[in-house]
Design an enzyme around this catalytic site. Structure first.
Site, mmCIF file in Angstrom:
data_model
loop_
_atom_site.group_PDB
_atom_site.id
_atom_site.type_symbol
_atom_site.label_atom_id
_atom_site.label_comp_id
_atom_site.label_asym_id
_atom_site.label_seq_id
_atom_site.Cartn_x
_atom_site.Cartn_y
_atom_site.Cartn_z
ATOM 1 N N ARG A 34 8.940 3.633 1.144
ATOM 2 C CA ARG A 34 8.066 4.776 1.391
ATOM 3 C C ARG A 34 6.607 4.320 1.355
ATOM 4 O O ARG A 34 6.310 3.166 1.072
ATOM 5 C CB ARG A 34 8.288 5.868 0.334
ATOM 6 C CG ARG A 34 7.974 5.419 -1.088
ATOM 7 C CD ARG A 34 8.022 6.595 -2.041
ATOM 8 N NE ARG A 34 7.872 6.181 -3.419
ATOM 9 C CZ ARG A 34 7.583 7.029 -4.414
ATOM 10 N NH1 ARG A 34 7.424 8.307 -4.161
ATOM 11 N NH2 ARG A 34 7.463 6.589 -5.639
ATOM 12 N N LYS B 70 -3.894 -5.292 -11.549
ATOM 13 C CA LYS B 70 -4.429 -5.649 -10.242
ATOM 14 C C LYS B 70 -5.504 -6.739 -10.347
ATOM 15 O O LYS B 70 -5.656 -7.559 -9.443
ATOM 16 C CB LYS B 70 -4.987 -4.409 -9.547
ATOM 17 C CG LYS B 70 -3.918 -3.398 -9.153
ATOM 18 C CD LYS B 70 -2.894 -3.988 -8.199
ATOM 19 C CE LYS B 70 -1.905 -2.953 -7.713
ATOM 20 N NZ LYS B 70 -0.924 -3.496 -6.733
ATOM 21 N N TYR C 88 -3.265 -0.253 -15.045
ATOM 22 C CA TYR C 88 -3.141 -0.538 -13.616
ATOM 23 C C TYR C 88 -4.233 -1.511 -13.178
ATOM 24 O O TYR C 88 -3.973 -2.487 -12.465
ATOM 25 C CB TYR C 88 -3.251 0.768 -12.831
ATOM 26 C CG TYR C 88 -3.188 0.627 -11.331
ATOM 27 C CD1 TYR C 88 -1.965 0.543 -10.673
ATOM 28 C CD2 TYR C 88 -4.352 0.611 -10.563
ATOM 29 C CE1 TYR C 88 -1.909 0.429 -9.292
ATOM 30 C CE2 TYR C 88 -4.307 0.500 -9.184
ATOM 31 C CZ TYR C 88 -3.081 0.409 -8.548
ATOM 32 O OH TYR C 88 -3.031 0.296 -7.181
ATOM 33 N N VAL D 74 11.701 -5.436 -8.678
ATOM 34 C CA VAL D 74 10.843 -6.612 -8.796
ATOM 35 C C VAL D 74 10.570 -7.007 -10.244
ATOM 36 O O VAL D 74 10.052 -8.103 -10.502
ATOM 37 C CB VAL D 74 9.503 -6.423 -8.054
ATOM 38 C CG1 VAL D 74 9.745 -6.240 -6.561
ATOM 39 C CG2 VAL D 74 8.704 -5.256 -8.628
#
Length: 268
Positions: free
Chosen positions: A33, A176, A172, A81
């Site tokens: 998606r 990143k 988050y 993952v």
């Protein structure tokens, strides 16, 4: 297709061919998606052979059927993952199906938006294991296959949060930021082996968080758009070009780069 890594001259047809990804084998994690699925559709419509992947089997099957219905040469491999073995099986399954892997797009991701002081241990683990460790696993096994075949391109999905402070995204953002450094370090290690490693760092995307954070009309979201020089969120098709470029021969001398695609947000 002209080999622009060895020949500085390009014929008339070569100018189109250097951006070509026809017949390349492209594996995309987190592609049932959102951005991943849209990228898979774009790669497939341009002639690439596409491997979809997600931990959600039902959603994955639906995406596979949708792309196959468009005439795309596609296969789906269920993989979480966060699992070392699942990532290994994803790459080996790609090579078994298509004989090689030319492009690995590490895209599977998750997020939990809350104040930095309130994350639970399992929330940290879920975000970092998916967004950083999962990227490493997929890149690691893809690189092993690419070393055997003489090269390839690995593209990470980063974020503007990797280098800018955005409220509610502490974990988050940390994941990143790690992706950016993973990109740079792998790029340096594998540069002389024919493997390029780059990242695309999206800004705010329309519909990107559908089904995850349905309420995008928050004070910060409104403020973020005000701070974006283009004064809007990006649309999914506006991200196709950067990924296609980094996957193509046109980017043969580009590695270790973080390409911000954010309407000028990171520059303001």
């Amino acid at each position: 297709m002209p080999d622009i890594t060895r020949d500085s001259s390009i014929g008339a047809e070569g100018y189109q061919e250097i951006f070509g990804i026809d017949s390349k084998v492209v594996c995309i994690s987190g592609s049932s998606r959102g951005l991943g699925k849209s990228l898979a559709t774009c790669f497939g419509r341009l002639g690439a052979k596409v491997v979809l992947s997600s931990h959600n089997n039902e959603e994955l099957a639906g995406a596979e059927a949708e792309l196959a219905g468009q005439g795309i040469d596609v296969t789906a491999i269920c993989a979480d993952v966060r699992s070392h073995e699942d990532c290994k099986a994803l790459i080996s399954g790609t090579v078994d199906r298509f004989g090689q892997i030319d492009v690995m797009v590490c895209n599977a991701g998750t997020d939990i938006i809350k104040p930095a002081h309130s994350y639970e241990e399992q929330e940290w683990d879920e975000i970092v294991d998916t967004n950083l460790r999962g990227y490493y696993y997929c890149a690691k096994f893809a690189a092993q296959a690419m070393l055997d075949q003489g090269g390839g391109s690995i593209i990470m999905t980063s974020s503007v949060a990797s280098s800018l402070g955005i409220p509610g995204l502490a974990v988050y953002a940390a994941s990143k930021g790690g992706v950016n450094q993973l990109t740079r370090t792998m790029a340096v290690e594998w540069a002389d082996k024919g493997i390029r490693v780059n990242a695309v760092a999206p800004g705010f995307i329309n519909n990107f968080m559908d089904g995850v954070h349905p309420d995008l009309d928050t004070p910060y979201q409104r403020r973020a758009i005000e701070l974006t020089p283009m004064r809007r969120r990006g649309n999914l098709p506006e991200y196709f070009g950067p990924y296609i470029f980094l996957a193509s021969p046109a980017a043969s001398f580009v590695t270790g780069e973080i390409l911000y695609v954010d309407g000028g947000y990171s520059a303001s």
